[in-house]
Design a protein around this motif. Structure first.
Motif, PDB file in Angstrom:
ATOM      1  N   ASN A   1       0.941  -1.200   0.278  1.00  0.00           N
ATOM      2  CA  ASN A   1      -0.138   0.384  -0.379  1.00  0.00           C
ATOM      3  C   ASN A   1       1.134   1.421   0.215  1.00  0.00           C
ATOM      4  O   ASN A   1       1.686   1.791   1.241  1.00  0.00           O
ATOM      5  N   ASP A   2       1.183   1.446  -0.894  1.00  0.00           N
ATOM      6  CA  ASP A   2       1.963   3.124  -1.453  1.00  0.00           C
ATOM      7  C   ASP A   2       1.638   4.377  -0.251  1.00  0.00           C
ATOM      8  O   ASP A   2       2.008   5.261  -0.440  1.00  0.00           O
TER       9      ASP A   2
ATOM     10  N   SER B   1       3.093   5.531   2.797  1.00  0.00           N
ATOM     11  CA  SER B   1       4.529   6.242   2.667  1.00  0.00           C
ATOM     12  C   SER B   1       4.037   7.420   2.331  1.00  0.00           C
ATOM     13  O   SER B   1       5.048   8.343   3.297  1.00  0.00           O
TER      14      SER B   1
END
Length: 134
Positions: free
Chosen positions: A80-81, A84
Motif C-alpha cells: 500500500n504505497d 508512504s
C-alpha cells in the motif's frame, strides 16, 4: 475495539481478508490504538516470498516501532504505497485504506490456524491486551 466479522486474525494483531487465493493484510484496531500515532511504515517488497509468522514490515509510531508479521505463507502481490505519503491511514482506517500488503496465499491450511473474530476479541479482552507483536 472494532473487530470485523469478515476477517481472520493472527495472535500478533494482524488481520487478513481473503478473496479466493488472495489476501489483504493490515494491523487491527487494537494494535493501532496501542501504537498511537503512526508516523512511518516500512512496506514489504512486492514479489517477496514469506512464510506465516515471518517479519514482513515495520510500523513506527511516536511511541514505538513494531514488527508486522505475515499471517500466512505466500508471495507479496502489492504494498500500500498510500502509506508512504500518509501513514496515519493505519490509525484512521485500519481495516480499509490502512491495509499494508496483499498476498497470494500458498498454504491454505494455514488459514485454519488463524483466530476467528470471537477468538481475537477474547485475546484482547484481557486487561493486559496480552499477545505477541504490537
Amino acid at each position: 475495539m472494532n473487530v470485523p466479522e469478515n476477517l481472520q486474525y493472527a495472535a500478533t494483531h494482524e488481520w487478513i481478508r481473503l478473496d479466493g487465493a488472495e489476501g489483504t493484510v493490515g494491523i487491527t484496531d487494537h494494535a493501532q490504538a496501542e501504537l498511537t500515532d503512526v508516523v512511518y511504515v516500512e512496506l514489504p517488497k512486492v514479489g517477496a516470498q514469506v512464510t506465516a509468522g515471518q517479519q514482513i514490515a515495520v510500523v513506527e509510531s511516536v511511541k514505538a516501532a513494531s514488527d508486522i508479521y505475515s499471517p500466512i505463507s505466500g508471495t507479496v502481490l502489492a504494498a500500500n504505497d498510500a502509506l508512504s505519503k500518509n501513514p496515519a491511514l493505519i490509525n484512521t482506517d485500519p481495516y480499509g485504506e490502512g491495509w499494508i500488503f496483499k498476498i497470494k496465499v500458498e498454504a491454505g491450511e494455514e488459514i485454519e490456524e488463524l483466530k476467528s473474530p470471537a477468538q481475537y476479541r477474547e485475546q484482547i479482552g484481557g486487561a493486559s491486551g496480552a499477545g505477541e507483536g504490537v
